[in-house]
Motif scaffolding. Structure first.
Motif, PDB file in Angstrom:
ATOM      1  N   ASN A 106      -3.734   7.136  -0.645  1.00  0.00           N
ATOM      2  CA  ASN A 106      -2.755   6.133  -1.027  1.00  0.00           C
ATOM      3  C   ASN A 106      -3.052   5.631  -2.436  1.00  0.00           C
ATOM      4  OD1 ASN A 106      -1.270   6.000   1.377  1.00  0.00           O
ATOM      5  ND2 ASN A 106      -2.917   4.866   2.340  1.00  0.00           N
ATOM      6  N   SER A 107      -2.038   5.327  -3.176  1.00  0.00           N
ATOM      7  CA  SER A 107      -2.217   4.813  -4.525  1.00  0.00           C
ATOM      8  C   SER A 107      -1.390   3.555  -4.703  1.00  0.00           C
ATOM      9  CB  SER A 107      -1.809   5.859  -5.563  1.00  0.00           C
ATOM     10  OG  SER A 107      -0.451   6.215  -5.394  1.00  0.00           O
ATOM     11  N   HIS A 108      -1.869   2.644  -5.547  1.00  0.00           N
ATOM     12  CA  HIS A 108      -1.109   1.424  -5.767  1.00  0.00           C
ATOM     13  C   HIS A 108      -0.115   1.639  -6.910  1.00  0.00           C
ATOM     14  CE1 HIS A 108      -3.666   0.857  -9.214  1.00  0.00           C
ATOM     15  NE2 HIS A 108      -4.738   0.705  -8.475  1.00  0.00           N
ATOM     16  N   PRO A 109       0.853   0.747  -7.046  1.00  0.00           N
ATOM     17  CA  PRO A 109       1.833   0.894  -8.123  1.00  0.00           C
ATOM     18  C   PRO A 109       1.151   0.975  -9.494  1.00  0.00           C
ATOM     19  CG  PRO A 109       2.535  -0.786  -6.570  1.00  0.00           C
ATOM     20  CD  PRO A 109       1.140  -0.402  -6.179  1.00  0.00           C
ATOM     21  N   GLY A 147      12.242 -12.193  -7.831  1.00  0.00           N
ATOM     22  CA  GLY A 147      12.946 -10.947  -8.117  1.00  0.00           C
ATOM     23  C   GLY A 147      12.067  -9.723  -8.235  1.00  0.00           C
ATOM     24  N   GLY A 148      10.832  -9.814  -7.773  1.00  0.00           N
ATOM     25  CA  GLY A 148       9.921  -8.677  -7.874  1.00  0.00           C
ATOM     26  C   GLY A 148       9.503  -8.146  -6.516  1.00  0.00           C
ATOM     27  N   MET A 149       9.223  -6.834  -6.447  1.00  0.00           N
ATOM     28  CA  MET A 149       8.746  -6.216  -5.207  1.00  0.00           C
ATOM     29  C   MET A 149       7.469  -5.417  -5.428  1.00  0.00           C
ATOM     30  SD  MET A 149      10.633  -7.206  -2.744  1.00  0.00           S
ATOM     31  CE  MET A 149      10.020  -6.079  -1.495  1.00  0.00           C
ATOM     32  N   THR A 150       7.096  -5.183  -6.700  1.00  0.00           N
ATOM     33  CA  THR A 150       5.931  -4.346  -6.995  1.00  0.00           C
ATOM     34  C   THR A 150       4.657  -4.943  -6.431  1.00  0.00           C
ATOM     35  OG1 THR A 150       6.972  -3.532  -9.018  1.00  0.00           O
ATOM     36  CG2 THR A 150       4.597  -3.274  -8.845  1.00  0.00           C
ATOM     37  N   ALA A 191       0.811  -4.565   0.236  1.00  0.00           N
ATOM     38  CA  ALA A 191       1.084  -3.821   1.461  1.00  0.00           C
ATOM     39  C   ALA A 191       0.248  -2.547   1.524  1.00  0.00           C
ATOM     40  CB  ALA A 191       2.565  -3.483   1.552  1.00  0.00           C
ATOM     41  N   ASN A 192       0.046  -1.922   0.379  1.00  0.00           N
ATOM     42  CA  ASN A 192      -0.775  -0.713   0.316  1.00  0.00           C
ATOM     43  C   ASN A 192      -2.188  -0.992   0.823  1.00  0.00           C
ATOM     44  OD1 ASN A 192      -2.953   0.646  -1.732  1.00  0.00           O
ATOM     45  ND2 ASN A 192      -1.425   2.141  -1.084  1.00  0.00           N
ATOM     46  N   PHE A 193      -2.804  -2.068   0.311  1.00  0.00           N
ATOM     47  CA  PHE A 193      -4.167  -2.395   0.720  1.00  0.00           C
ATOM     48  C   PHE A 193      -4.220  -2.880   2.168  1.00  0.00           C
ATOM     49  CE2 PHE A 193      -4.728  -3.026  -3.996  1.00  0.00           C
ATOM     50  CZ  PHE A 193      -5.595  -1.961  -4.171  1.00  0.00           C
ATOM     51  N   ALA A 194      -3.208  -3.654   2.584  1.00  0.00           N
ATOM     52  CA  ALA A 194      -3.184  -4.154   3.963  1.00  0.00           C
ATOM     53  C   ALA A 194      -3.123  -3.005   4.960  1.00  0.00           C
ATOM     54  CB  ALA A 194      -1.994  -5.087   4.156  1.00  0.00           C
ATOM     55  N   GLU A 195      -2.265  -2.030   4.673  1.00  0.00           N
ATOM     56  CA  GLU A 195      -2.102  -0.884   5.585  1.00  0.00           C
ATOM     57  C   GLU A 195      -3.382  -0.055   5.659  1.00  0.00           C
ATOM     58  OE1 GLU A 195      -1.359   3.094   6.869  1.00  0.00           O
ATOM     59  OE2 GLU A 195      -1.687   2.592   4.757  1.00  0.00           O
ATOM     60  N   ARG A 196      -4.017   0.131   4.522  1.00  0.00           N
ATOM     61  CA  ARG A 196      -5.254   0.940   4.506  1.00  0.00           C
ATOM     62  C   ARG A 196      -6.411   0.205   5.173  1.00  0.00           C
ATOM     63  NH1 ARG A 196      -5.647   2.622  -1.669  1.00  0.00           N
ATOM     64  NH2 ARG A 196      -7.394   3.918  -0.946  1.00  0.00           N
ATOM     65  N   ALA A 197      -6.438  -1.106   5.027  1.00  0.00           N
ATOM     66  CA  ALA A 197      -7.490  -1.883   5.682  1.00  0.00           C
ATOM     67  C   ALA A 197      -7.316  -1.863   7.194  1.00  0.00           C
ATOM     68  CB  ALA A 197      -7.472  -3.323   5.166  1.00  0.00           C
ATOM     69  N   ALA A 198      -6.067  -1.947   7.656  1.00  0.00           N
ATOM     70  CA  ALA A 198      -5.795  -2.001   9.088  1.00  0.00           C
ATOM     71  C   ALA A 198      -6.160  -0.704   9.799  1.00  0.00           C
ATOM     72  CB  ALA A 198      -4.323  -2.330   9.328  1.00  0.00           C
ATOM     73  N   ARG A 199      -6.110   0.428   9.084  1.00  0.00           N
ATOM     74  CA  ARG A 199      -6.421   1.717   9.712  1.00  0.00           C
ATOM     75  C   ARG A 199      -7.902   1.867  10.030  1.00  0.00           C
ATOM     76  NH1 ARG A 199      -3.315   4.559   5.671  1.00  0.00           N
ATOM     77  NH2 ARG A 199      -5.296   5.402   4.931  1.00  0.00           N
ATOM     78  N   LEU A 200      -8.767   1.129   9.315  1.00  0.00           N
ATOM     79  CA  LEU A 200     -10.219   1.219   9.503  1.00  0.00           C
ATOM     80  C   LEU A 200     -10.729   2.656   9.369  1.00  0.00           C
ATOM     81  CD1 LEU A 200     -10.771  -1.294  12.465  1.00  0.00           C
ATOM     82  CD2 LEU A 200     -11.239  -1.657  10.038  1.00  0.00           C
ATOM     83  N   PHE A 246      -8.194 -10.214   0.222  1.00  0.00           N
ATOM     84  CA  PHE A 246      -9.392  -9.371   0.266  1.00  0.00           C
ATOM     85  C   PHE A 246     -10.378  -9.916   1.297  1.00  0.00           C
ATOM     86  CE2 PHE A 246     -13.647  -8.122  -1.119  1.00  0.00           C
ATOM     87  CZ  PHE A 246     -13.492  -6.763  -1.372  1.00  0.00           C
ATOM     88  N   SER A 247     -10.539 -11.223   1.351  1.00  0.00           N
ATOM     89  CA  SER A 247     -11.470 -11.821   2.316  1.00  0.00           C
ATOM     90  C   SER A 247     -11.046 -11.545   3.752  1.00  0.00           C
ATOM     91  CB  SER A 247     -11.572 -13.335   2.085  1.00  0.00           C
ATOM     92  OG  SER A 247     -10.426 -14.014   2.584  1.00  0.00           O
ATOM     93  N   THR A 248      -9.744 -11.449   3.974  1.00  0.00           N
ATOM     94  CA  THR A 248      -9.224 -11.191   5.320  1.00  0.00           C
ATOM     95  C   THR A 248      -9.286  -9.714   5.677  1.00  0.00           C
ATOM     96  OG1 THR A 248      -7.724 -13.087   5.147  1.00  0.00           O
ATOM     97  CG2 THR A 248      -7.196 -11.409   6.811  1.00  0.00           C
ATOM     98  N   TRP A 249      -8.889  -8.862   4.749  1.00  0.00           N
ATOM     99  CA  TRP A 249      -8.760  -7.438   5.049  1.00  0.00           C
ATOM    100  C   TRP A 249     -10.068  -6.667   4.942  1.00  0.00           C
ATOM    101  CZ3 TRP A 249      -4.110  -7.092   1.178  1.00  0.00           C
ATOM    102  CH2 TRP A 249      -2.996  -7.734   1.755  1.00  0.00           C
ATOM    103  N   PHE A 250     -10.942  -7.056   4.049  1.00  0.00           N
ATOM    104  CA  PHE A 250     -12.114  -6.226   3.770  1.00  0.00           C
ATOM    105  C   PHE A 250     -13.453  -6.946   3.936  1.00  0.00           C
ATOM    106  CE2 PHE A 250      -8.802  -3.959   1.307  1.00  0.00           C
ATOM    107  CZ  PHE A 250      -8.932  -2.713   1.906  1.00  0.00           C
ATOM    108  N   CYS A 251     -13.469  -8.114   4.546  1.00  0.00           N
ATOM    109  CA  CYS A 251     -14.731  -8.825   4.769  1.00  0.00           C
ATOM    110  C   CYS A 251     -14.851  -9.153   6.257  1.00  0.00           C
ATOM    111  CB  CYS A 251     -14.798 -10.099   3.926  1.00  0.00           C
ATOM    112  SG  CYS A 251     -14.732  -9.811   2.156  1.00  0.00           S
TER     113      CYS A 251
END
Length: 330
Positions: free
Chosen positions: A18-21, A42-45, A51-60, A102-107
């Motif tokens: 996976n790659s980030h924008p 008005g931004g989605m990037t 979302a990219n990092f959240a999804e990858r963190a959730a997969r473990l 980051f504290s939630t997803w990767f710590c």
């Protein structure tokens, strides 16, 4: 784009990681503001990036998780550097948001990862955001929320201060006024629980983790108030609760399911013995896992009241859970 190579059932597999924008140039403030805009602006990037990092963190995924963790840490470093370079409130907001996530997803405590540094960084970045947007109460309210709801950095006195400052702003949206009301209600609810335990029954039914957080909050409260007598009593309670909680954590994380019940029975039958324990008599608690339950600030408070005690006590040995350990063992 990165290619991930790994072994699966004896065969070598490859896939696109996976790659980030795509990041803009850190010289281009306009592009940076587009990159960090939220949907309301008005931004989605930036949402896609998170979302990219959240999804990858959730997969473990044991291969991709460390990669994603390093990438997110690098992203936060880059955003923070850009924020200081341009002194723009939105960039500080983006970096603070990423650090909190980051504290939630990767710590994860179970992996020996400490949430506190990332959360403290988020608070520092929100403080810088406030300096850059002195008419906007949003970063004050975000910092207050962290101080209330994140136990690793909980400070109800500071949270109350932040909410009070935010409420004095001349322009507040309905959403911000509602948030102020909600935060004050939560502060009232939590503060009414801040009662110093008297003759606490360590053999009774209680959640040691919740009691530990309460004791740490009392430690902060009495030290700020310079109430040494109450601080000493709060610290003694904190010490005894941490002693029991260290053993519970060892039983939960280190023992097999078959060994847990007899170990818990041994602990339950002997919890009354913590009444004989104090930091002044027994010194530091030998942790049972990589991250000790009593941290640097806790021991600073112990030293403030009783002076430095150059001793260690092993809770597992004290309760007869296991033989004496070396000090650097876990």
């Amino acid at each position: 784009m990165q290619i991930r190579v790994y072994e699966d059932e004896g065969t070598i597999q490859t896939e696109l990681a996976n790659s980030h924008p795509h990041r803009p140039s850190d010289d281009d403030l306009k592009a940076l503001l587009v990159y960090t805009a939220n949907p309301r602006e008005g931004g989605m990037t930036f949402n896609a990036l998170q979302a990219n990092f959240a999804e990858r963190a959730a997969r473990l995924d044991p291969v991709d998780r460390p990669l994603a963790k390093r990438e997110m840490a690098d992203e936060i470093d880059w955003l923070e550097a850009a924020a200081y370079r341009h002194r723009h409130h939105r960039l500080f907001r983006a970096a603070a948001s990423m650090s909190e996530f980051f504290s939630t997803w990767f710590c994860h405590t179970s992996l020996g990862e400490d949430k506190r540094p990332a959360l403290e960084r988020s608070l520092r970045l929100l403080s810088e955001q406030t300096k850059c947007a002195c008419s906007d109460p949003a970063p004050l309210l975000m910092a207050a929320r962290l101080r209330i709801f994140r136990p690793q950095i909980r400070d109800l006195v500071d949270a109350r201060r932040l909410v009070t400052i935010a409420s004095s702003y001349s322009v507040l949206s309905k959403e911000q006024r509602d948030l102020i009301t909600s935060l004050r209600s939560e502060l009232d609810r939590k503060e009414c629980k801040l009662v110093l335990p008297v003759d606490f029954d360590y053999t009774g039914n209680y959640d040691s983790n919740q009691e530990l957080l309460l004791a740490k909050t009392l430690r902060q409260q009495f030290r700020k108030a310079k109430d040494t007598e109450s601080l000493g009593r709060a610290l003694t309670h904190l010490y005894r609760i941490a002693f029991i909680a260290e053993v519970e954590r060892h039983i939960e994380l280190r023992l097999t399911s078959k060994a847990r019940e007899p170990a818990m029975k041994t602990l339950r039958d002997n919890r009354y013995r913590v009444l004989a324990l104090t930091y002044a008599d027994n010194g530091k608690i030998l942790p049972t896992y990589e991250v000790p339950l009593l941290g640097v600030n806790d021991y600073r408070a112990f030293v403030h009241v009783w002076g430095l005690v150059d001793k260690w006590i092993d809770p597992l040995t004290f309760f007869g859970i296991m033989p004496a350990r070396l000090r650097n063992s876990s």
